[in-house]
Design a protein around this motif. Structure first.
Motif, PDB file in Angstrom:
ATOM      1  N   SER A   1       0.825  -1.210   0.000  1.00 55.18           N
ATOM      2  CA  SER A   1       0.000   0.000   0.000  1.00 55.18           C
ATOM      3  C   SER A   1       0.857   1.257   0.000  1.00 55.18           C
ATOM      4  O   SER A   1       0.479   2.289  -0.551  1.00 55.18           O
ATOM      5  N   SER A   2       2.029   1.191   0.635  1.00 53.29           N
ATOM      6  CA  SER A   2       2.983   2.295   0.589  1.00 53.29           C
ATOM      7  C   SER A   2       4.370   1.739   0.867  1.00 53.29           C
ATOM      8  O   SER A   2       4.505   0.668   1.457  1.00 53.29           O
TER       9      SER A   2
ATOM     10  N   SER B   1       6.616   0.904   5.610  1.00 49.76           N
ATOM     11  CA  SER B   1       5.569   1.801   5.135  1.00 49.76           C
ATOM     12  C   SER B   1       6.082   3.232   5.154  1.00 49.76           C
ATOM     13  O   SER B   1       7.174   3.511   5.672  1.00 49.76           O
TER      14      SER B   1
ATOM     15  N   GLU C   1      -2.015  -0.415   6.710  1.00 49.22           N
ATOM     16  CA  GLU C   1      -1.122  -0.756   5.595  1.00 49.22           C
ATOM     17  C   GLU C   1      -1.457  -2.162   5.119  1.00 49.22           C
ATOM     18  O   GLU C   1      -1.976  -2.976   5.887  1.00 49.22           O
TER      19      GLU C   1
ATOM     20  N   PRO D   1       4.484   0.594  -4.556  1.00 52.51           N
ATOM     21  CA  PRO D   1       3.340   0.907  -3.694  1.00 52.51           C
ATOM     22  C   PRO D   1       2.128   1.319  -4.501  1.00 52.51           C
ATOM     23  O   PRO D   1       2.235   1.957  -5.530  1.00 52.51           O
TER      24      PRO D   1
ATOM     25  N   LYS E   1      -2.044   1.381  -3.062  1.00 54.66           N
ATOM     26  CA  LYS E   1      -3.162   0.831  -2.297  1.00 54.66           C
ATOM     27  C   LYS E   1      -4.401   0.646  -3.157  1.00 54.66           C
ATOM     28  O   LYS E   1      -5.166  -0.292  -2.985  1.00 54.66           O
TER      29      LYS E   1
ATOM     30  N   ARG F   1      -0.884   1.547  14.363  1.00 52.20           N
ATOM     31  CA  ARG F   1       0.562   1.751  14.444  1.00 52.20           C
ATOM     32  C   ARG F   1       0.964   1.959  15.908  1.00 52.20           C
ATOM     33  O   ARG F   1       0.219   2.586  16.668  1.00 52.20           O
TER      34      ARG F   1
ATOM     35  N   TYR G   1       5.466   4.275  11.885  1.00 52.69           N
ATOM     36  CA  TYR G   1       5.779   3.401  10.759  1.00 52.69           C
ATOM     37  C   TYR G   1       5.393   1.960  11.101  1.00 52.69           C
ATOM     38  O   TYR G   1       5.305   1.584  12.275  1.00 52.69           O
TER      39      TYR G   1
END
Length: 398
Positions: free
Chosen positions: A129-130, A158, A168, A230, A232, A279, A290
């Motif tokens: 996603s990233s 991420s 994520e 990446p 998403k 997170r 992160y």
């Protein structure tokens, strides 16, 4: 659990009584429907001609598969490599052929779903996603267990977020269109190069299983997913998820954590999405949260050698193509033997099926290493030895 041996003993096979012929259909069906082992269904069909006809006509193999995995209710039709359904024949003959074909396919499917060796089922990493630093911290790094190459860390990271609620995802392709998934494993990454050696795990993790919408399109190519990059929106718009697991709590610990599903789940379509929710760790450098992962693994039974999913429609109905009627268990073991170079050291470990991908992953990790540590190239002026210069001059004179 009822077996054919139990029925033989209790229902009079020693006395010569054939209860399928002597009892009414409903009673015989109730008795044989108690069989929950695919091997016993096959044995029952081999008792006599009447038993085989009974097992086939009343779809006992198919019913057992539906009992084990309700997702198989979306099978629209069975396709065999050499399909005889197109051949001419009367209506009754065609119906009989169809029932026999379904019996063969579902008996093989039930056997493969319950007796094939459990192995690692991830074939490739598709997209994240990233990614904070692509490609050095790409999803491809999660395919191998080591979290470093020499002194260089190997992991996916991420991008940073100020909110802890931003999720994520990591998307993977499995070994085959049909995989029975039993558990998955995740190892959070510990940044040993940062002060305090923080571990960038998430609060919770879960998986989704499903298929790509365009896998059946002639124009579709896996490379269109831009593997590893990446994105998403790709996972949200291009895939259909038919199963979502519960949320499992993750420990903020640097170890491979195992998450066992409540019951085995049949993935139809061959894709898995790992979702990280919540997170927990900030980076001192920028104060942002992160999520970092060094390794992802999913365990189960792959039926890639026996079946392929075809033509999934908008309602989720699909065709099931039989590639081979060989025993799935034997085929996996044969593959493991072929992949082993030394016959004396052969280990029947189904994870050997991933060997073909490891060279690619190691190359990607090496490229990531070079990306982080570019080599200094020094220009060197090469001067020919005098003897070479003399030879060159003599050649010019000639």
């Amino acid at each position: 659990m009822m077996s054919t041996q139990f029925m033989d003993k209790k229902l009079g096979s020693n006395t010569g009584m054939d209860f399928v012929n002597n009892l009414d259909t409903d009673t015989s069906l109730s008795i044989l429907s108690c069989l929950d082992d695919p091997s016993d269904i096959v044995r029952a069909s081999a008792v006599s001609r009447s038993w085989r006809q009974f097992v086939i006509n009343y779809n006992l193999s198919k019913n057992l598969c539906l009992k084990l995995f309700h997702q198989l209710s979306n099978v629209g039709h069975i396709v065999e490599t050499h399909d005889e359904s197109s051949e001419a024949g009367s209506s009754s003959v065609m119906d009989t052929r169809l029932l026999e074909k379904e019996h063969r396919a579902y008996a093989l499917l039930a056997r493969g779903c319950t007796s094939s060796p459990i192995q690692s089922c991830i074939a490739d990493a598709i997209i994240a996603s990233s990614t904070d630093n692509f490609p050095a911290e790409s999803i491809s790094n999660t395919l191998d267990e080591p979290d470093r190459i020499g002194e260089t860390p190997s992991y996916w990271s991420s991008t940073g977020q100020h909110k802890t609620s931003v999720p994520e995802t990591l998307l993977y392709r499995l070994m085959g269109d049909l995989c029975v998934i039993t558990e998955f494993k995740v190892q959070p990454f510990q940044a040993f190069f940062q002060r305090g050696h923080p571990i960038y795990s998430s609060h919770y993790v879960r998986i989704r299983l499903g298929y790509h919408k365009n896998d059946n399109s002639p124009q579709y190519n896996n490379s269109q997913d831009k593997k590893g990059e990446p994105g998403k929106s790709s996972a949200e718009s291009n895939y259909v998820w038919t199963y979502t697991s519960q949320e499992f709590s993750m420990a903020q610990e640097n170890r491979l954590q195992t998450f066992e599903l409540p019951e085995p789940v049949l993935c139809i379509g061959g894709y898995m999405l790992v979702e990280f929710l919540g997170r927990v760790q900030t980076q001192d450098l920028d104060g942002q949260y992160y999520i970092c992962v060094s390794h992802v693994k999913v365990m189960g039974r792959s039926l890639a050698q026996s079946f392929r999913v075809e033509n999934v429609d908008d309602c989720g109905k699909f065709g099931l193509k039989v590639l081979s009627y060989s025993d799935p268990k034997d085929m996996v073991e044969m593959d493991a033997e072929e992949d082993e170079m030394d016959a004396e050291e052969v280990e029947m470990n189904a994870e050997e099926e991933q060997n073909q991908f490891r060279g690619i992953r190691n190359l990607e990790q090496l490229l990531n290493y070079l990306h982080r540590h570019p080599l200094d190239v020094v220009d060197i002026e090469y001067v020919l030895p005098e003897s070479d210069n003399e030879d060159a001059e003599s050649d010019d004179e000639v």
